[in-house]
Enzyme design. Sequence first.
Site, PDB file in Angstrom:
ATOM      1  N   ASP A 278       0.872  -1.176   0.000  1.00 29.03           N
ATOM      2  CA  ASP A 278       0.000   0.000   0.000  1.00 29.03           C
ATOM      3  C   ASP A 278       0.909   1.226   0.000  1.00 29.03           C
ATOM      4  OD1 ASP A 278      -2.413   1.560   0.298  1.00 29.03           O
ATOM      5  OD2 ASP A 278      -1.880   1.856   2.395  1.00 29.03           O
ATOM      6  N   SER A 279       0.313   2.378  -0.233  1.00 29.46           N
ATOM      7  CA  SER A 279       1.084   3.614  -0.151  1.00 29.46           C
ATOM      8  C   SER A 279       1.585   3.850   1.275  1.00 29.46           C
ATOM      9  CB  SER A 279       0.210   4.797  -0.570  1.00 29.46           C
ATOM     10  OG  SER A 279      -0.870   4.925   0.335  1.00 29.46           O
TER      11      SER A 279
ATOM     12  N   CYS B 220      -4.416  -1.397  -1.982  1.00 27.10           N
ATOM     13  CA  CYS B 220      -4.560   0.042  -2.186  1.00 27.10           C
ATOM     14  C   CYS B 220      -5.525   0.230  -3.354  1.00 27.10           C
ATOM     15  CB  CYS B 220      -3.185   0.623  -2.512  1.00 27.10           C
ATOM     16  SG  CYS B 220      -3.201   2.358  -2.957  1.00 27.10           S
TER      17      CYS B 220
ATOM     18  N   GLU C 273      -1.723   8.496   8.458  1.00 28.45           N
ATOM     19  CA  GLU C 273      -0.302   8.090   8.488  1.00 28.45           C
ATOM     20  C   GLU C 273       0.398   8.648   9.721  1.00 28.45           C
ATOM     21  OE1 GLU C 273       1.930   6.314   6.147  1.00 28.45           O
ATOM     22  OE2 GLU C 273       0.015   5.483   5.527  1.00 28.45           O
TER      23      GLU C 273
ATOM     24  N   CYS D 131     -10.954   3.333   0.305  1.00 28.21           N
ATOM     25  CA  CYS D 131      -9.517   3.523   0.505  1.00 28.21           C
ATOM     26  C   CYS D 131      -9.168   2.682   1.727  1.00 28.21           C
ATOM     27  CB  CYS D 131      -9.212   4.998   0.761  1.00 28.21           C
ATOM     28  SG  CYS D 131      -7.535   5.311   1.365  1.00 28.21           S
TER      29      CYS D 131
ATOM     30  N   HIS E  58      -7.026   2.951   3.926  1.00 27.35           N
ATOM     31  CA  HIS E  58      -6.701   3.680   5.159  1.00 27.35           C
ATOM     32  C   HIS E  58      -7.973   3.974   5.988  1.00 27.35           C
ATOM     33  CE1 HIS E  58      -2.819   4.638   3.238  1.00 27.35           C
ATOM     34  NE2 HIS E  58      -2.405   5.120   4.392  1.00 27.35           N
TER      35      HIS E  58
HETATM   36  N1  DGL Z   1      -4.700   3.220   0.877  1.00 31.39           N
HETATM   37  C1  DGL Z   1      -4.875   3.803  -0.365  1.00 31.39           C
HETATM   38  C2  DGL Z   1      -6.103   3.446  -1.121  1.00 31.39           C
HETATM   39  O1  DGL Z   1      -6.702   2.426  -0.810  1.00 31.39           O
HETATM   40  C3  DGL Z   1      -4.027   4.921  -0.822  1.00 31.39           C
HETATM   41  C4  DGL Z   1      -4.366   6.236  -0.279  1.00 31.39           C
HETATM   42  C5  DGL Z   1      -3.364   7.274  -0.686  1.00 31.39           C
HETATM   43  O2  DGL Z   1      -2.180   7.003  -0.627  1.00 31.39           O
HETATM   44  O3  DGL Z   1      -3.803   8.360  -1.066  1.00 31.39           O
HETATM   45  O4  DGL Z   1      -6.494   4.119  -2.020  1.00 31.39           O
END
Ligand code: DGL
Length: 270
Positions: free
Chosen positions: A8-9, A71, A153, A185, A187
Amino acid sequence: MATIGVFDSGIGGLTVLNEALRQAPSHHYVYLADSANAPYGEKSSDWVAARSLDLCHWLVREGCQALIIACNTATAEAIAHIRHEMPAIPIIGIEPGVKPAVHKSQNHKIGVLATQNTLKSDKFKALLDGLEGLGHDCKLITQAGSGLVPLIESGALNAPETEALLREHLAPMQAAEIDTLVLGCTHYPFLAPLIKKIIGTEVEIIDTSEAVVKQLCRKLEEHHLLQSAPPRIIHLYSTLDAEGLLAHAKQLIPAAFEQHSVQTSTVFIS
Ligand code: DGL
């Protein structure tokens, strides 16, 4: 035992790793958080596609036999290209759970909170086009969750500024009286308690981690990679700060520490 790479990011994919540990604990997991480059949600599509492919190559070099792109943004921008470049590796992506939301919603008013890149991607448009065949006339309120990922984060899950920003993003959905909210997302599930505080517990929250891991298990079976033997190791890699990632993981997915030994490393991936 299969070695499964999850990336993931940043820390968002830990929500998917958590579900993987619940459904398929008997594997070796390599988790890669590209926190040095988070967020991906507003970067150029070309950058996200190229970076995602580089990370997948890196995970395969680390010995991964199957990959989860945990992600939504990277899946939307890159999965077709990655599958084309790595045809022998099972690659599972994640996309906003709009279809299950359409089936669950009673009043057919659904909110989708996702990154700007996910919402403007061709993959998301195709997902919406596919809803037409489901026979429900739904009203979808989409909202980019700009600013949320950096707060998550940084660990500010309950901070007043996170709540204020989330209230702003959710206001149009509340005004439209949604009864179902898709978290598009990985996150965002970490914000679920705050989201429930704002929109109430009667709004159904859809997170697709469970479906993603079911798909992983199907793919592992197809590729004869499903086994139930130890050793169970999780290697947490961060491109920014492995100790920070470990601290998040201890707090957010304590299940990871029950049956697996956890190792950490900070890596530079060019
Ligand atoms: N966790 C991510 C997603 O599912 C990435 C969010 C990001 O880095 O902007 O899209």
